[in-house]
Design a protein around this motif. Sequence first.
Motif, short mmCIF file in Angstrom:
data_model
loop_
_atom_site.label_atom_id
_atom_site.label_comp_id
_atom_site.label_asym_id
_atom_site.label_seq_id
_atom_site.Cartn_x
_atom_site.Cartn_y
_atom_site.Cartn_z
N ILE A 28 0.88 -1.16 0.00
CA ILE A 28 0.00 0.00 0.00
C ILE A 28 0.92 1.21 0.00
CG2 ILE A 28 -1.87 1.19 1.18
CD1 ILE A 28 -2.56 -1.51 2.50
N PHE A 29 1.19 1.72 -1.17
CA PHE A 29 2.25 2.70 -1.37
C PHE A 29 2.08 3.92 -0.47
CE2 PHE A 29 5.68 4.50 -3.73
CZ PHE A 29 5.39 5.84 -3.94
N SER A 30 0.85 4.36 -0.29
CA SER A 30 0.61 5.62 0.42
C SER A 30 0.99 5.58 1.90
CB SER A 30 -0.86 6.02 0.29
OG SER A 30 -1.69 5.02 0.85
N ILE A 31 1.17 4.41 2.48
CA ILE A 31 1.53 4.33 3.90
C ILE A 31 3.02 4.09 4.11
CG2 ILE A 31 -0.78 3.54 4.51
CD1 ILE A 31 0.41 0.77 5.05
N TYR A 32 3.77 4.13 3.01
CA TYR A 32 5.22 3.94 3.09
C TYR A 32 5.96 5.24 2.81
CZ TYR A 32 5.00 -1.11 3.45
OH TYR A 32 4.78 -2.40 3.90
N SER A 33 6.91 5.55 3.69
CA SER A 33 7.89 6.56 3.35
C SER A 33 8.83 5.96 2.31
CB SER A 33 8.70 6.97 4.58
OG SER A 33 7.87 7.59 5.55
N MET A 34 9.34 6.79 1.43
CA MET A 34 10.19 6.30 0.35
C MET A 34 11.54 7.01 0.39
SD MET A 34 8.35 4.01 -1.06
CE MET A 34 9.35 3.65 -2.51
#
Length: 118
Positions: A28-34
């Motif tokens: 779930i990309f939106s809950i990951y810092s990148m």
Amino acid sequence: QVQLVESGGGLVQAGGSLRLSCAASGIIFSIYSMDWYRQAPGKQRELVAAITTGGRTNYGDSVKGRFTISRDNAKNTVYLQMNSLKPEDTAVYYCGARRGLRPSVDYWGQGTQVTVSS
């Protein structure tokens, strides 16, 4: 299955620009810092830039004012715009995904080579 796929690396002359992309799947990309890291031959991997889930950014001292990190949650992609490139920016660039604000990377990409010629 989590995948982070970097693209956009290559050979560029000093002073030039490149834009790296890292497309994520399986998270779930939106809950990951990148994060973007880089590793030059014989050197440790170093943090280049980071962006939180809320869009706050952080940069390594050596790239401040030249690199810009951004993210597009609709495309599950993080970008690194690199301007005014220097030979010392030559390295393999890796993207990493961190759940929330955790300090360590949970998932890594395979890396993309950036070579800056003088």
